[in-house]
Design a protein around this motif. Sequence first.
Motif, PDB file in Angstrom:
ATOM      1  N   SER A 123       6.570   2.705  -9.201  1.00 34.51           N
ATOM      2  CA  SER A 123       6.160   2.540  -7.884  1.00 34.51           C
ATOM      3  C   SER A 123       4.932   1.384  -7.663  1.00 34.51           C
ATOM      4  CB  SER A 123       5.703   3.669  -7.315  1.00 34.51           C
ATOM      5  OG  SER A 123       6.715   4.820  -7.186  1.00 34.51           O
ATOM      6  N   MET A 124       3.895   1.624  -8.813  1.00 32.12           N
ATOM      7  CA  MET A 124       2.901   0.852  -8.738  1.00 32.12           C
ATOM      8  C   MET A 124       3.394  -0.654  -9.309  1.00 32.12           C
ATOM      9  SD  MET A 124      -0.404   0.426  -8.059  1.00 32.12           S
ATOM     10  CE  MET A 124      -1.296   1.862  -8.252  1.00 32.12           C
ATOM     11  N   GLN A 134       0.688  15.897 -12.287  1.00 33.51           N
ATOM     12  CA  GLN A 134      -0.385  16.728 -12.775  1.00 33.51           C
ATOM     13  C   GLN A 134      -0.024  18.209 -12.517  1.00 33.51           C
ATOM     14  OE1 GLN A 134      -4.115  16.112 -10.838  1.00 33.51           O
ATOM     15  NE2 GLN A 134      -5.219  16.362 -12.782  1.00 33.51           N
ATOM     16  N   MET A 135       0.367  18.452 -11.510  1.00 33.47           N
ATOM     17  CA  MET A 135       0.822  19.784 -11.095  1.00 33.47           C
ATOM     18  C   MET A 135       1.945  20.343 -11.716  1.00 33.47           C
ATOM     19  SD  MET A 135       0.998  20.316  -6.971  1.00 33.47           S
ATOM     20  CE  MET A 135       0.978  18.615  -6.213  1.00 33.47           C
ATOM     21  N   GLU A 176       0.439   7.200  -6.152  1.00 35.82           N
ATOM     22  CA  GLU A 176      -0.592   8.205  -6.235  1.00 35.82           C
ATOM     23  C   GLU A 176       0.054   9.594  -5.948  1.00 35.82           C
ATOM     24  OE1 GLU A 176      -4.149   9.358  -3.435  1.00 35.82           O
ATOM     25  OE2 GLU A 176      -3.581   7.363  -3.111  1.00 35.82           O
ATOM     26  N   TYR A 177       1.031   9.853  -5.158  1.00 36.75           N
ATOM     27  CA  TYR A 177       1.596  10.965  -4.982  1.00 36.75           C
ATOM     28  C   TYR A 177       2.285  11.530  -6.172  1.00 36.75           C
ATOM     29  CZ  TYR A 177       0.660  10.581   0.208  1.00 36.75           C
ATOM     30  OH  TYR A 177       0.055  10.328   1.398  1.00 36.75           O
ATOM     31  N   MET A 200       0.912  -1.363  -0.082  1.00 41.06           N
ATOM     32  CA  MET A 200       0.124   0.119  -0.021  1.00 41.06           C
ATOM     33  C   MET A 200       0.913   1.259  -0.020  1.00 41.06           C
ATOM     34  SD  MET A 200      -2.750  -1.086  -0.480  1.00 41.06           S
ATOM     35  CE  MET A 200      -3.957   0.319  -0.385  1.00 41.06           C
ATOM     36  N   ASP A 201       2.121   1.168   0.787  1.00 41.75           N
ATOM     37  CA  ASP A 201       2.779   2.260   0.644  1.00 41.75           C
ATOM     38  C   ASP A 201       3.307   2.716  -0.742  1.00 41.75           C
ATOM     39  OD1 ASP A 201       2.818   2.863   3.324  1.00 41.75           O
ATOM     40  OD2 ASP A 201       4.667   1.865   4.014  1.00 41.75           O
ATOM     41  N   PHE A 202       3.722   1.718  -1.636  1.00 39.39           N
ATOM     42  CA  PHE A 202       4.196   1.579  -3.010  1.00 39.39           C
ATOM     43  C   PHE A 202       3.015   2.272  -3.688  1.00 39.39           C
ATOM     44  CE2 PHE A 202       7.779  -1.435  -2.260  1.00 39.39           C
ATOM     45  CZ  PHE A 202       8.775  -0.562  -2.829  1.00 39.39           C
TER      46      PHE A 202
END
Length: 166
Positions: free
Chosen positions: A66-67, A45-46, A38-39, A31-33
């Motif tokens: 990461s995923m 996007q920014m 997600e981050y 879940m951390d990966f």
Amino acid sequence: MKHYSLSPQLHSDSDFKLPKYSDTYIFNCMMDFQKLAEYQIKLAQMMRDHNQFQNCLILCDRAMFSMAKAMYVHRNQIIPSYIRSMTDLFPLIHTDAEPNLDMVLFIGTVHYLVSGEDEASEETMRQEEVDKLLYKTDSILESLSQRIVADPSKRYPSIYKENSFN
């Protein structure tokens, strides 16, 4: 001349085994990966919003990596100390049960462009291309998350779908 041998304890098989982690620890690592992906996509996007298109490309590559690491942890139930490259993870993405050659080709192409081995990576990208890159990356992250997380509330949340809590 006397021959000294090392203690048998120094050569035991237990020294060469990986540490055992609980299922909770493995799940949290996975879940951390996923959260890192997600981050990274939100940051991409920014960067797109600030016309930092090359940084957006790099962050999309990192998010998919990461995923893929999350998939590795899920599939192997171990926490990797080091994963050399994205190409090591391609077999997890394209399997006989889940053939996704187009996904592997997209991830590989983005990774190749980020590596800077091609002059094409130096060319200026257009906003429309970056928008397509973000959309495709987001859909890949969603798809990979569905493979590893059964609970829909814990899956990767798309940056393009409205959050029902807002």
